[in-house]
Design a protein around this motif. Structure first.
Motif, PDB file in Angstrom:
ATOM      1  N   MET A  52       0.840  -1.187   0.000  1.00  0.00           N
ATOM      2  CA  MET A  52       0.000   0.000   0.000  1.00  0.00           C
ATOM      3  C   MET A  52       0.882   1.247   0.000  1.00  0.00           C
ATOM      4  O   MET A  52       1.866   1.317   0.741  1.00  0.00           O
ATOM      5  N   HIS A  53       0.526   2.217  -0.840  1.00  0.00           N
ATOM      6  CA  HIS A  53       1.280   3.455  -0.870  1.00  0.00           C
ATOM      7  C   HIS A  53       0.351   4.613  -1.234  1.00  0.00           C
ATOM      8  O   HIS A  53      -0.715   4.401  -1.832  1.00  0.00           O
ATOM      9  N   PRO A  54       0.723   5.842  -0.861  1.00  0.00           N
ATOM     10  CA  PRO A  54      -0.091   7.009  -1.238  1.00  0.00           C
ATOM     11  C   PRO A  54       0.103   7.332  -2.709  1.00  0.00           C
ATOM     12  O   PRO A  54       1.231   7.552  -3.160  1.00  0.00           O
ATOM     13  N   LYS A  55      -0.968   7.331  -3.448  1.00  0.00           N
ATOM     14  CA  LYS A  55      -0.913   7.505  -4.900  1.00  0.00           C
ATOM     15  C   LYS A  55      -0.276   8.840  -5.271  1.00  0.00           C
ATOM     16  O   LYS A  55      -0.693   9.904  -4.800  1.00  0.00           O
TER      17      LYS A  55
ATOM     18  N   THR B  25      -2.615  10.520   1.687  1.00  0.00           N
ATOM     19  CA  THR B  25      -1.248  10.677   2.161  1.00  0.00           C
ATOM     20  C   THR B  25      -0.758   9.409   2.846  1.00  0.00           C
ATOM     21  O   THR B  25      -1.518   8.456   3.038  1.00  0.00           O
ATOM     22  N   PHE B  26       0.509   9.420   3.228  1.00  0.00           N
ATOM     23  CA  PHE B  26       1.066   8.312   3.987  1.00  0.00           C
ATOM     24  C   PHE B  26       0.310   8.140   5.306  1.00  0.00           C
ATOM     25  O   PHE B  26       0.060   7.020   5.748  1.00  0.00           O
ATOM     26  N   ASP B  27      -0.065   9.253   5.916  1.00  0.00           N
ATOM     27  CA  ASP B  27      -0.838   9.178   7.161  1.00  0.00           C
ATOM     28  C   ASP B  27      -2.164   8.453   6.940  1.00  0.00           C
ATOM     29  O   ASP B  27      -2.610   7.677   7.797  1.00  0.00           O
ATOM     30  N   ASP B  28      -2.802   8.712   5.808  1.00  0.00           N
ATOM     31  CA  ASP B  28      -4.061   8.024   5.493  1.00  0.00           C
ATOM     32  C   ASP B  28      -3.830   6.520   5.368  1.00  0.00           C
ATOM     33  O   ASP B  28      -4.625   5.717   5.874  1.00  0.00           O
TER      34      ASP B  28
END
Length: 389
Positions: free
Chosen positions: A1-4, A31-34
């Motif tokens: 999983m990564h922030p698009k 974001t990465f936080d999400d």
């Protein structure tokens, strides 16, 4: 999983070009936080845990931190055996910091007996940790005076209404550092708790839970002065802007590196060019913070070890920005063979919509795993949005 869209093209390609049927790539439009919020929510979700066994391989997982502890000791022993080491001098470790896992490993190493003077937190323009060590307030937006504001507005030090600021060091573009709460527990156990160890542990846990709830609902929290002073016993902090990051890459490259000249290798090519060392932007932040720390604690009475945290080829845009005008520098000539042609390879990923919450991610996981078990996932490229049909 990564922030698009919020990782480098090489980073994305390293993940999404693995087409094996049992590898599933999710790109979250956030974001990465999400991403971390979704993972933590899934870990706590009784529904998914009835049917699937989930684990993390980033620093949410204690095993990652356990492994990172070892190279603090390795680098310490390497330094004290070197002829450059001054007997009796102090040692500081400087760590580019986003999710607080790498530097937390240093904290545990220190508790295990590593004779480190200070652990220096080096942040980018997402400087929530730096502001905490200045003000005692951990907040997404600086509202508690000058010490909570960060640095100069023109280079991005101020908090932004949009939240996480995109920088040249994207792996550090984080506002909620998952491992910081682990440090907070140890500090709260020491400062807030009282009585037997069991009751102190419970009190510390309840205190940290309250702080994190305030972070989620109010956007931040503050700690008592005694806890901040306890945090300062082991840690210092620095923040480094994008401008300073580029300048540091340029400065280090302009010097002749003995290791680079002698052909020293870290296992892949691309970290040096004609006797000049090439920093990635994250490691450059650590070097910049080291130079500042060295002004407060200068050699020969204090040595600094700055942790290099990424290969420059993964962040070629920033490196090209810094070194593109250097005579004879061409990034394609120093690209590691492992990265050549990687971005052109076929990719497979599924886009997860942030608006659908962790439930949407849960639906994707169930759908993709079901297709995998049925043998219906083809080892071929493709981009989908939401659960596979």
């Amino acid at each position: 999983m990564h922030p698009k869209g919020k990782v480098s093209p090489i980073q994305e390609a390293q993940m999404t070009t693995v087409l094996d049927a049992n590898v599933h790539n999710l790109a979250v439009d956030g974001t990465f936080d999400d991403c971390q919020d979704f993972v933590k929510a899934l870990f706590a979700d009784p529904d998914i845990n009835k049917t699937h066994k989930l684990a993390a391989i980033n620093s949410i997982n204690w095993a990652r931190i356990l492994a990172q502890i070892t190279y603090y000791f390795h680098s310490y022993f390497s330094l004290i055996r070197s002829p450059e080491f001054t007997a009796g001098s102090k040692i500081r470790f400087v760590v580019p910091t986003g999710n607080f896992g790498d530097i937390l490993a240093g904290y545990f190493a220190k508790r295990m007996g590593l004779p480190a003077d200070k652990l220096v937190i080096a942040t980018n323009e997402n400087d929530i940790l730096h502001r905490f060590w200045r003000s005692g307030h951990y907040e997404k937006k600086p509202v508690h005076g000058k010490e909570a504001e960060g640095g100069f507005e023109e280079d991005g030090a101020k908090a932004h209404e949009d939240g996480v600021r995109e920088t040249l060091a994207p792996a550090m573009d984080i506002l909620v550092s998952s491992n910081f709460e682990r440090l907070l527990w140890f500090l709260a156990y020491r400062v807030v708790g009282s009585g037997p160890s069991t009751s102190r542990a419970v009190t510390a846990g309840q205190t940290v839970k309250g702080w994190l709830n305030d972070l989620k609902t109010e956007g931040g929290f503050g700690v008592e002065p005694a806890l901040l002073e306890a945090a300062k016993e082991d840690f210092e902090s620095e923040r480094v802007s994008d401008k300073e990051t580029i300048a540091t890459i340029q400065s280090i490259y302009s010097q002749t590196s003995p290791a680079a000249t002698n052909g020293a290798s870290s296992g892949t090519t691309g970290t040096s060019h004609k006797g000049h060392y090439i920093l990635d932007p994250h490691s450059a932040i650590g070097i910049a913070a080291s130079l500042r720390s060295a002004q407060r604690a200068p050699p020969p009475t204090t040595h600094h070890i700055a942790l290099a945290t990424a290969h420059p080829a993964k962040f070629s845009k920033a490196v090209e920005m810094a070194l593109g005008n250097e005579d004879g520098f061409d990034f394609t000539t120093v690209l590691p063979e492992q990265f050549v042609g990687l971005e052109a390879k076929p990719k497979r990923l599924t886009t997860a919509e942030k608006s659908k919450g962790f439930e949407g991610v849960r639906a994707i996981i169930r759908a993709e795993v079901a297709l995998e078990m049925e043998g219906k996932i083809k080892e071929q490229p493709g981009v989908t949005t939401g659960p596979p049909s």
